[in-house]
Design a protein around this motif. Sequence first.
Motif, PDB file in Angstrom:
ATOM      1  N   ASP A 180       3.027  -5.415   3.978  1.00  0.00           N
ATOM      2  CA  ASP A 180       1.554  -5.599   3.484  1.00  0.00           C
ATOM      3  C   ASP A 180       1.109  -4.229   3.164  1.00  0.00           C
ATOM      4  OD1 ASP A 180       1.380  -4.922   6.045  1.00  0.00           O
ATOM      5  OD2 ASP A 180      -0.473  -6.062   6.336  1.00  0.00           O
ATOM      6  N   GLU A 181       1.633  -3.081   3.990  1.00  0.00           N
ATOM      7  CA  GLU A 181       1.232  -1.802   4.029  1.00  0.00           C
ATOM      8  C   GLU A 181       1.715  -1.084   2.770  1.00  0.00           C
ATOM      9  OE1 GLU A 181       0.326   0.957   7.864  1.00  0.00           O
ATOM     10  OE2 GLU A 181       2.677   0.666   7.463  1.00  0.00           O
ATOM     11  N   ALA A 182       3.191  -1.352   2.416  1.00  0.00           N
ATOM     12  CA  ALA A 182       3.771  -0.731   1.306  1.00  0.00           C
ATOM     13  C   ALA A 182       3.024  -1.376   0.102  1.00  0.00           C
ATOM     14  CB  ALA A 182       5.191  -1.354   1.671  1.00  0.00           C
ATOM     15  N   LYS A 183       2.675  -2.417   0.123  1.00  0.00           N
ATOM     16  CA  LYS A 183       2.109  -3.040  -1.113  1.00  0.00           C
ATOM     17  C   LYS A 183       0.736  -2.346  -1.365  1.00  0.00           C
ATOM     18  CE  LYS A 183       4.432  -7.425  -1.294  1.00  0.00           C
ATOM     19  NZ  LYS A 183       4.116  -8.964  -1.121  1.00  0.00           N
ATOM     20  N   PHE A 184      -0.041  -2.106  -0.186  1.00  0.00           N
ATOM     21  CA  PHE A 184      -1.331  -1.535  -0.203  1.00  0.00           C
ATOM     22  C   PHE A 184      -1.060  -0.151  -0.691  1.00  0.00           C
ATOM     23  CE2 PHE A 184      -4.371   1.362   2.038  1.00  0.00           C
ATOM     24  CZ  PHE A 184      -5.593   0.607   1.535  1.00  0.00           C
ATOM     25  N   LEU A 185      -0.061   0.595  -0.326  1.00  0.00           N
ATOM     26  CA  LEU A 185       0.025   2.104  -0.794  1.00  0.00           C
ATOM     27  C   LEU A 185       0.542   1.941  -2.235  1.00  0.00           C
ATOM     28  CD1 LEU A 185       2.000   3.339   2.148  1.00  0.00           C
ATOM     29  CD2 LEU A 185      -0.117   4.244   1.207  1.00  0.00           C
ATOM     30  N   GLY A 186       1.075   0.857  -2.895  1.00  0.00           N
ATOM     31  CA  GLY A 186       1.449   0.669  -4.296  1.00  0.00           C
ATOM     32  C   GLY A 186       0.180   0.427  -4.984  1.00  0.00           C
ATOM     33  N   GLU A 187      -1.066   0.055  -4.392  1.00  0.00           N
ATOM     34  CA  GLU A 187      -2.310   0.075  -5.060  1.00  0.00           C
ATOM     35  C   GLU A 187      -2.886   1.343  -5.326  1.00  0.00           C
ATOM     36  OE1 GLU A 187      -4.452  -2.868  -3.019  1.00  0.00           O
ATOM     37  OE2 GLU A 187      -3.103  -4.640  -3.519  1.00  0.00           O
ATOM     38  N   HIS A 188      -2.247   2.295  -4.445  1.00  0.00           N
ATOM     39  CA  HIS A 188      -2.975   3.721  -4.526  1.00  0.00           C
ATOM     40  C   HIS A 188      -2.000   4.670  -5.035  1.00  0.00           C
ATOM     41  CE1 HIS A 188      -5.565   1.633  -1.892  1.00  0.00           C
ATOM     42  NE2 HIS A 188      -6.346   2.542  -1.966  1.00  0.00           N
ATOM     43  N   GLY A 189      -0.897   4.159  -5.859  1.00  0.00           N
ATOM     44  CA  GLY A 189      -0.207   5.150  -6.769  1.00  0.00           C
ATOM     45  C   GLY A 189       1.278   5.233  -6.138  1.00  0.00           C
ATOM     46  N   PHE A 190       1.561   4.601  -5.081  1.00  0.00           N
ATOM     47  CA  PHE A 190       3.104   4.798  -4.534  1.00  0.00           C
ATOM     48  C   PHE A 190       4.149   3.985  -4.835  1.00  0.00           C
ATOM     49  CE2 PHE A 190       0.196   7.184  -1.567  1.00  0.00           C
ATOM     50  CZ  PHE A 190       0.932   7.749  -0.641  1.00  0.00           C
ATOM     51  N   LEU A 191       5.075   4.201  -5.098  1.00  0.00           N
ATOM     52  CA  LEU A 191       6.318   3.426  -5.837  1.00  0.00           C
ATOM     53  C   LEU A 191       6.799   2.665  -4.808  1.00  0.00           C
ATOM     54  CD1 LEU A 191       8.106   6.007  -8.265  1.00  0.00           C
ATOM     55  CD2 LEU A 191       6.296   4.714  -8.766  1.00  0.00           C
ATOM     56  N   GLN A 192       7.196   1.445  -5.199  1.00  0.00           N
ATOM     57  CA  GLN A 192       7.597   0.465  -4.234  1.00  0.00           C
ATOM     58  C   GLN A 192       9.158   0.488  -4.163  1.00  0.00           C
ATOM     59  OE1 GLN A 192       4.925  -1.854  -2.438  1.00  0.00           O
ATOM     60  NE2 GLN A 192       4.132   0.185  -3.056  1.00  0.00           N
ATOM     61  N   ARG A 193       9.901   0.505  -2.867  1.00  0.00           N
ATOM     62  CA  ARG A 193      11.152   0.476  -2.845  1.00  0.00           C
ATOM     63  C   ARG A 193      11.741  -0.456  -1.564  1.00  0.00           C
ATOM     64  NH1 ARG A 193      15.462   5.563  -1.568  1.00  0.00           N
ATOM     65  NH2 ARG A 193      17.415   4.299  -2.420  1.00  0.00           N
ATOM     66  N   THR A 194      12.624  -1.181  -1.782  1.00  0.00           N
ATOM     67  CA  THR A 194      13.257  -2.231  -0.715  1.00  0.00           C
ATOM     68  C   THR A 194      14.675  -1.907  -0.388  1.00  0.00           C
ATOM     69  OG1 THR A 194      13.997  -3.744  -2.772  1.00  0.00           O
ATOM     70  CG2 THR A 194      11.674  -4.150  -1.437  1.00  0.00           C
ATOM     71  N   ASP A 195      15.017  -2.489   0.642  1.00  0.00           N
ATOM     72  CA  ASP A 195      16.220  -2.308   1.178  1.00  0.00           C
ATOM     73  C   ASP A 195      16.607  -3.394   2.147  1.00  0.00           C
ATOM     74  OD1 ASP A 195      18.950  -1.357   1.812  1.00  0.00           O
ATOM     75  OD2 ASP A 195      18.304   0.651   2.261  1.00  0.00           O
ATOM     76  N   GLN A 196      17.470  -3.297   2.888  1.00  0.00           N
ATOM     77  CA  GLN A 196      18.030  -4.396   3.996  1.00  0.00           C
ATOM     78  C   GLN A 196      18.506  -4.029   4.922  1.00  0.00           C
ATOM     79  OE1 GLN A 196      20.399  -7.465   1.824  1.00  0.00           O
ATOM     80  NE2 GLN A 196      22.259  -6.320   2.399  1.00  0.00           N
TER      81      GLN A 196
END
Length: 410
Positions: A180-196
């Motif tokens: 949820d924090e990563a998505k919140f930052l996405g709303e503020h101009g941050f690119l989203q990255r995932t890994d596992q």
Amino acid sequence: MASSEITLEAVPSISDIPAAEWDACANPQVNPGSLDNLDTLAGDCQTISRSDYNPFVSHAFFAAAETSNSACARTGWGARHLVAKVETQIVGVVPCYLKSHSQGEYVFDRGWAEAYHRAGGSYYPKLQVSVPFTPATGPRLLIRGGVDRDRIGSALASGLRALCNATEASSVHVTFAREDEAKFLGEHGFLQRTDQQFHWRNEGYTTFDDFLSTLNSRHRKAIKRERREAVSDGVTIHWLTGADITEDAWDAFFEFYMETGSRKWGRPYLTRKFFSLIGESMSRDVLLVMAKRNGRWIAGAINFIGSDTLFGRNWGAIEHHPFLHFEVCYYQAIDFAIQRGLKVVEAGAQGEHKLARGYLPQTTYSAHFIADPALRRAIDDYLKRERAYVAEVGRELTDAGPFRKSADEA
């Protein structure tokens, strides 16, 4: 307080922030009954309580890393912790470091750095929002309980972008954040990255055999054999926590850490002093799983204990026995989690070999602000493809897991 101005400041040391103030933000303990009208990140209603305790974001952990000179300017980790205040009260902090390299992070961006260098840019310094040397999911925008989290979170996100500009950094990287924090930052101009990573989940087991009963026959037999052989040469396994962790035990574990770390990384990150400081300040949050043979310690793994998660970290050995690594790091962690009623074991970064031992793929999240528009566009395009790949691999690995899919596999 909601209408008061938020002020932001970057400080060069964890020691500049009182421990009680930091911890009130990092692991807020708020009466759930007082949270009825509390705004939360991304508008998601959450209860903040001791049930969210994460040892890695505690003041004690950062203090140990910095005071021991494990994370310091000399090693390329120059603290720039972002502090948000309303009037005189600290309402939010972000653990942040100005970095001159990409080591000790476990979310790999060296390819981005090399591409930017070839294009004539300078990728370093960059800002890293993380727990040094620790690939464990946890909060990164640390916000005091009982405040408007959306407002404070927005201020911290804007503050990180401003700090990027002020330090002439190329970028800001928020790694191993909660989803949820990563998505919140996405709303503020941050690119989203995932890994596992590979995590084990406690499905209400009361014994290790309960867990084994959920596996197919082939994997169940393999684990039983590995556990027998790991201790077949007179090896005994011991759990040390709290006052049981003596300086002698730390000496032994540090020897293991240095021996294995030197082979894997060339230069281990953590100093001997770090472990003593951890022992002094947060020994109740530590589990050392130690192996002994012929009266001396021969191997060990350090784990940190959260409210519902056991975080596996470093392992090392000075004698090598078949399957001892699996026993000390994975099976003993499962045993401990079952006995403590913990819901999850996070076994650290990478390692598809964990799949056969009951650890399934778990998506991890990070968020990245890239200052240069051209580099940002290139990375954004790359991350779209990478996210699709990570999702597909996760599905395939989960399907290939060791758990029974029918009665015939019992």
